[in-house]
Design a protein around this motif. Sequence first.
Motif, mmCIF file in Angstrom:
data_model
loop_
_atom_site.group_PDB
_atom_site.id
_atom_site.type_symbol
_atom_site.label_atom_id
_atom_site.label_comp_id
_atom_site.label_asym_id
_atom_site.label_seq_id
_atom_site.Cartn_x
_atom_site.Cartn_y
_atom_site.Cartn_z
ATOM 1 N N UNK A 76 0.819 -1.221 0.000
ATOM 2 C CA UNK A 76 0.000 0.000 0.000
ATOM 3 C C UNK A 76 0.850 1.268 0.000
ATOM 4 N N UNK A 77 2.173 1.129 -0.084
ATOM 5 C CA UNK A 77 3.055 2.287 -0.061
ATOM 6 C C UNK A 77 2.949 3.078 -1.358
ATOM 7 N N UNK A 78 3.338 4.332 -1.300
ATOM 8 C CA UNK A 78 3.354 5.155 -2.505
ATOM 9 C C UNK A 78 4.670 4.967 -3.246
ATOM 10 N N UNK A 79 4.671 5.328 -4.512
ATOM 11 C CA UNK A 79 5.908 5.267 -5.298
ATOM 12 C C UNK A 79 6.955 6.188 -4.700
ATOM 13 N N UNK A 80 6.522 7.326 -4.154
ATOM 14 C CA UNK A 80 7.454 8.265 -3.524
ATOM 15 C C UNK A 80 8.178 7.605 -2.353
ATOM 16 N N UNK A 81 7.449 6.835 -1.551
ATOM 17 C CA UNK A 81 8.066 6.139 -0.427
ATOM 18 C C UNK A 81 9.068 5.096 -0.904
ATOM 19 N N UNK A 82 8.735 4.419 -1.989
ATOM 20 C CA UNK A 82 9.665 3.435 -2.554
ATOM 21 C C UNK A 82 10.932 4.119 -3.059
ATOM 22 N N UNK A 83 10.759 5.280 -3.675
ATOM 23 C CA UNK A 83 11.922 6.027 -4.172
ATOM 24 C C UNK A 83 12.826 6.467 -3.024
ATOM 25 N N UNK A 84 12.222 6.924 -1.945
ATOM 26 C CA UNK A 84 13.016 7.333 -0.789
ATOM 27 C C UNK A 84 13.781 6.156 -0.208
ATOM 28 N N UNK A 85 13.139 5.001 -0.150
ATOM 29 C CA UNK A 85 13.821 3.831 0.393
ATOM 30 C C UNK A 85 14.985 3.416 -0.495
ATOM 31 N N UNK A 86 14.831 3.634 -1.794
ATOM 32 C CA UNK A 86 15.901 3.283 -2.727
ATOM 33 C C UNK A 86 16.992 4.349 -2.768
ATOM 34 N N UNK A 87 16.789 5.459 -2.059
ATOM 35 C CA UNK A 87 17.780 6.534 -2.052
ATOM 36 C C UNK A 87 17.722 7.416 -3.277
#
Length: 384
Positions: A76-87
């Motif tokens: 349920x995470x946003x793409x923005x959250x995934x991008x932040x996790x990936x740095x």
Amino acid sequence: PHHHTTTTPPHHHHFIMLARESVRRLNLFSLSHARRFATVSSSFSAPSVSPSSSSSIEHKLVTVKVNGKEVQVPEYASVLEACKKAGAYVPTLCNHPQLPVKGTCRLCLVQLGNDSNHLKPSCATTVYDQLEVQTDTKQIREFVKRDLQLLLRHHPNACMTCEVNGRCELQDLIYRYQVTDWGVKLPPEHEWDDDSTASIVQDLDKCVRCGRCVRACQVLQGMNVLRMAERGNKLHPATFDELPLDHTSCIECGQCAAVCPVGAIIEKPEVHLLLEKLERVGPSRPIHIAQTAPSTRVAIGEELGLEPGSVSTGQLVAALRRLGFDYVFDTNFSADLTILEEGTELLNRVKSGGPFPMFTSCCPGWVNLVEKSYPEFINNLSTA
């Protein structure tokens, strides 16, 4: 041990009854405010999770590839959250971790898969398994730069004297993307300036129309003082009927200023006047006295990089003396007196039968809330 029975004095029964009534009225007060908050919150879209499925959703992860780097995030995470996790860096202005997603600034656009013709706002797009995301294509950078140019066209050239100079999110983005050409500069109109309250100043020529202040006022505080008014280039946060803030139910809590990414809404600055008086020399120089609240000795330490919870009383006093204050007093003693006064007042109310519950009057914002939104509780405020 000896067992014995005691008879509760009659006034103790009276106190218990009053305490129960206080709790009942306090619950009604809280429920009223909660209902008002829920009514406002319902107008915003937020992911709803049923109790039966929350545990499974929390633990279910999906794999997302951001610029070639695989990360696992909740489904349920946003793409923005995934991008932040990936740095991976993704610019934002309207997004804030404490506020509902709005997706209005369009700076966080990303490419999903190989489709470069349909960029998506990463803050408002949900991930799915095996999703591939590109955050730094030439097309994305050109779009971000063009969007920043449009914002600058309506933004005044007042950075050097702006109160948020050096901590402005728009300023950071302009520097990062090296935006130097923004076309014809539109002159400031100062159509919606407002300094009617004692603590908040609005200079909406600097507004970037992110809507953070409105969401903070409606969702975080449940006050509904601010809304977005008009459309297009005239879109701006406003009170209902465009009234000055001091003519509304605004309690001057400052949450709108706290979340504003630029200098459109700020706390009313007093530092310039203070420095002018502190630097005055000669016989006309008055005696300057500082009085510190108990919380500042901890909060100011965190602001300067100390460990959270560090007590910096000595450094605080030394710094105030170096600034030019002649005396520095501590509010600890007067805070203890307040507790004694409020305790005495509570005992007197118990003896006289109320009014209950008794609320502390130490916080100006809380007193404003009671006076403007819950006047029926004014008599319940403490006098100390």
